[in-house]
Design a protein around this motif. Structure first.
Motif, PDB file in Angstrom:
ATOM      1  N   THR A   1       0.802  -1.220   0.000  1.00 56.11           N
ATOM      2  CA  THR A   1       0.000   0.000   0.000  1.00 56.11           C
ATOM      3  C   THR A   1       0.837   1.274   0.000  1.00 56.11           C
ATOM      4  O   THR A   1       0.474   2.260  -0.653  1.00 56.11           O
ATOM      5  CB  THR A   1      -0.971   0.015   1.189  1.00 56.11           C
ATOM      6  OG1 THR A   1      -0.247  -0.207   2.415  1.00 56.11           O
ATOM      7  CG2 THR A   1      -2.009  -1.078   1.029  1.00 56.11           C
TER       8      THR A   1
ATOM      9  N   TYR B   1       3.502   1.780  -1.477  1.00 55.83           N
ATOM     10  CA  TYR B   1       4.088   1.970  -2.812  1.00 55.83           C
ATOM     11  C   TYR B   1       3.055   2.440  -3.832  1.00 55.83           C
ATOM     12  O   TYR B   1       3.424   2.975  -4.885  1.00 55.83           O
ATOM     13  CB  TYR B   1       4.764   0.689  -3.277  1.00 55.83           C
ATOM     14  CG  TYR B   1       5.878   0.290  -2.346  1.00 55.83           C
ATOM     15  CD1 TYR B   1       7.021   1.072  -2.220  1.00 55.83           C
ATOM     16  CD2 TYR B   1       5.771  -0.842  -1.544  1.00 55.83           C
ATOM     17  CE1 TYR B   1       8.035   0.732  -1.335  1.00 55.83           C
ATOM     18  CE2 TYR B   1       6.778  -1.190  -0.666  1.00 55.83           C
ATOM     19  CZ  TYR B   1       7.907  -0.398  -0.562  1.00 55.83           C
ATOM     20  OH  TYR B   1       8.901  -0.731   0.321  1.00 55.83           O
ATOM     21  N   PHE B   2       1.791   2.249  -3.520  1.00 52.30           N
ATOM     22  CA  PHE B   2       0.749   2.705  -4.436  1.00 52.30           C
ATOM     23  C   PHE B   2       0.771   4.224  -4.599  1.00 52.30           C
ATOM     24  O   PHE B   2       0.275   4.758  -5.592  1.00 52.30           O
ATOM     25  CB  PHE B   2      -0.634   2.263  -3.947  1.00 52.30           C
ATOM     26  CG  PHE B   2      -0.863   0.769  -3.991  1.00 52.30           C
ATOM     27  CD1 PHE B   2      -0.078  -0.045  -4.784  1.00 52.30           C
ATOM     28  CD2 PHE B   2      -1.870   0.193  -3.239  1.00 52.30           C
ATOM     29  CE1 PHE B   2      -0.294  -1.420  -4.829  1.00 52.30           C
ATOM     30  CE2 PHE B   2      -2.098  -1.174  -3.282  1.00 52.30           C
ATOM     31  CZ  PHE B   2      -1.309  -1.980  -4.076  1.00 52.30           C
ATOM     32  N   ARG B   3       1.339   4.912  -3.624  1.00 47.72           N
ATOM     33  CA  ARG B   3       1.375   6.373  -3.664  1.00 47.72           C
ATOM     34  C   ARG B   3       2.649   6.917  -4.308  1.00 47.72           C
ATOM     35  O   ARG B   3       2.771   8.121  -4.533  1.00 47.72           O
ATOM     36  CB  ARG B   3       1.252   6.935  -2.248  1.00 47.72           C
ATOM     37  CG  ARG B   3      -0.043   6.567  -1.549  1.00 47.72           C
ATOM     38  CD  ARG B   3      -0.150   7.223  -0.190  1.00 47.72           C
ATOM     39  NE  ARG B   3       0.843   6.711   0.750  1.00 47.72           N
ATOM     40  CZ  ARG B   3       0.669   5.628   1.511  1.00 47.72           C
ATOM     41  NH1 ARG B   3      -0.468   4.943   1.419  1.00 47.72           N
ATOM     42  NH2 ARG B   3       1.598   5.232   2.348  1.00 47.72           N
TER      43      ARG B   3
ATOM     44  N   SER C   1       2.803   5.330 -10.604  1.00 55.29           N
ATOM     45  CA  SER C   1       1.661   4.729 -11.276  1.00 55.29           C
ATOM     46  C   SER C   1       1.873   3.223 -11.441  1.00 55.29           C
ATOM     47  O   SER C   1       2.897   2.790 -11.978  1.00 55.29           O
ATOM     48  CB  SER C   1       1.467   5.384 -12.637  1.00 55.29           C
ATOM     49  OG  SER C   1       0.428   4.748 -13.354  1.00 55.29           O
ATOM     50  N   ILE C   2       0.923   2.427 -10.964  1.00 55.00           N
ATOM     51  CA  ILE C   2       0.996   0.969 -11.066  1.00 55.00           C
ATOM     52  C   ILE C   2      -0.214   0.500 -11.867  1.00 55.00           C
ATOM     53  O   ILE C   2      -1.361   0.770 -11.507  1.00 55.00           O
ATOM     54  CB  ILE C   2       1.024   0.308  -9.684  1.00 55.00           C
ATOM     55  CG1 ILE C   2       2.290   0.738  -8.933  1.00 55.00           C
ATOM     56  CG2 ILE C   2       0.944  -1.214  -9.794  1.00 55.00           C
ATOM     57  CD1 ILE C   2       2.281   0.414  -7.471  1.00 55.00           C
TER      58      ILE C   2
ATOM     59  N   ILE D   1      -6.359  -0.104  -7.790  1.00 58.83           N
ATOM     60  CA  ILE D   1      -5.288  -0.729  -8.567  1.00 58.83           C
ATOM     61  C   ILE D   1      -5.830  -2.024  -9.181  1.00 58.83           C
ATOM     62  O   ILE D   1      -6.321  -2.896  -8.447  1.00 58.83           O
ATOM     63  CB  ILE D   1      -4.062  -1.058  -7.685  1.00 58.83           C
ATOM     64  CG1 ILE D   1      -3.550   0.186  -6.954  1.00 58.83           C
ATOM     65  CG2 ILE D   1      -2.970  -1.702  -8.529  1.00 58.83           C
ATOM     66  CD1 ILE D   1      -2.957   1.241  -7.823  1.00 58.83           C
TER      67      ILE D   1
ATOM     68  N   ASN E   1      -7.407   0.963  -3.263  1.00 63.42           N
ATOM     69  CA  ASN E   1      -6.563   1.972  -3.904  1.00 63.42           C
ATOM     70  C   ASN E   1      -6.769   2.055  -5.413  1.00 63.42           C
ATOM     71  O   ASN E   1      -5.984   2.704  -6.103  1.00 63.42           O
ATOM     72  CB  ASN E   1      -5.093   1.668  -3.596  1.00 63.42           C
ATOM     73  CG  ASN E   1      -4.731   1.957  -2.153  1.00 63.42           C
ATOM     74  OD1 ASN E   1      -4.388   3.083  -1.807  1.00 63.42           O
ATOM     75  ND2 ASN E   1      -4.804   0.946  -1.299  1.00 63.42           N
TER      76      ASN E   1
ATOM     77  N   ASP F   1      -6.406  -4.667  -0.651  1.00 63.92           N
ATOM     78  CA  ASP F   1      -5.529  -3.492  -0.681  1.00 63.92           C
ATOM     79  C   ASP F   1      -5.610  -2.798  -2.033  1.00 63.92           C
ATOM     80  O   ASP F   1      -5.687  -1.564  -2.115  1.00 63.92           O
ATOM     81  CB  ASP F   1      -4.074  -3.898  -0.414  1.00 63.92           C
ATOM     82  CG  ASP F   1      -3.830  -4.356   1.016  1.00 63.92           C
ATOM     83  OD1 ASP F   1      -4.673  -4.079   1.894  1.00 63.92           O
ATOM     84  OD2 ASP F   1      -2.788  -5.011   1.246  1.00 63.92           O
ATOM     85  N   CYS F   2      -5.577  -3.599  -3.094  1.00 66.69           N
ATOM     86  CA  CYS F   2      -5.662  -3.037  -4.445  1.00 66.69           C
ATOM     87  C   CYS F   2      -7.017  -2.389  -4.686  1.00 66.69           C
ATOM     88  O   CYS F   2      -7.103  -1.293  -5.258  1.00 66.69           O
ATOM     89  CB  CYS F   2      -5.405  -4.129  -5.485  1.00 66.69           C
ATOM     90  SG  CYS F   2      -3.698  -4.700  -5.560  1.00 66.69           S
TER      91      CYS F   2
END
Length: 244
Positions: A163, A165-167, A170-171, A204, A202, A198-199
């Motif tokens: 989580t 790293y999502f910030r 761009s993933i 993702i 966010n 988690d995805c």
């Protein structure tokens, strides 16, 4: 989208915990072949440029090509061949090339001079089998310009918290998969579920691409035949999407 496999070179060296039961080493051993020897393909190095008798490309336009899945695209021995591979990738702008690596620290120095913000037809992916791998590789990976980035939690060895790293960048997708063949370590569906949630929180995109040979769900261990790992993972993904 049609999927294809292109291995411009073959062979690798075990690099981290995720490599312990590497399928390439397992299959090469059955063929009495040393998987530590990295060699350029004699027949398929230029596979994306090959054509049929009527002049059409063997790999059709719009395909996704899993690239270098019996080696690592950024392994040191391939330094002398990689520029030619990049030229092939550039020529087939109508095809998407999925390039996965554990060697995140080598990516930047191995990109072509005209990479810029990334080739539009290249998906760069880093595999992170556990939290240590994620915390080591992702801070490096997310600084590299790329039009599309995947994170592969494979072979998943524990719940991996992505989580933070999502910030950072761009993933485009997170994909989870278990380990196959002899001595395969457990893939626990609870880990898959938590990463999925988690995805989802966010926004993702998430994929569960294979269960692995030893799969736990609701406390029960299932022995999955390799040919069924993808189908069972698809069922697991549907369950998550329908219920959470």
């Amino acid at each position: 989208m049609n999927k294809n496999l292109w291995n411009p070179w073959h062979g690798c060296h075990k690099y981290s915990a995720g490599c312990a039961n590497c399928y390439v080493f397992y299959l090469d051993k059955k063929r009495d072949k040393d998987a530590n020897i990295v060699s350029k393909s004699k027949t398929n190095f230029n596979l994306p440029l090959k054509r049929t008798r009527n002049g059409d490309f063997l790999i059709k336009s719009g395909s996704e090509v899993a690239t270098c899945f019996t080696s690592d695209f950024f392994i040191e021995e391939a330094d002398e061949w990689r520029n030619d591979a990049w030229q092939i990738i550039k020529q087939r702008a109508d095809v998407d090339f999925l390039i996965c690596t554990k060697r995140a620290e080598r990516i930047a120095a191995c990109l072509p001079s005209d990479w810029g913000a990334g080739y539009a037809n290249v998906i760069l992916a880093v595999t992170c089998e556990n939290q240590h791998a994620a915390d080591t590789r992702l801070p490096v990976f997310l600084k590299i310009p790329s039009s599309r980035r995947y994170i592969l939690v494979a072979p998943i060895l524990e719940y991996v918290d992505l989580t933070k790293y999502f910030r950072l960048g761009s993933i485009s997708q997170v994909s989870v998969g278990g380990e196959s063949y002899d001595n395969a370590r457990i893939c626990d569906f609870d880990w898959v579920k938590q990463i999925y949630l988690d995805c989802k929180r966010n926004d993702i995109p998430f994929d569960f691409h294979q269960t692995g040979s030893n799969f736990i769900k609701n406390g029960r261990v299932y022995k999955i035949r390799h040919k069924d790992e993808y189908r069972q993972a698809a069922k697991g993904l549907k369950y998550l999407c329908d219920n959470f």
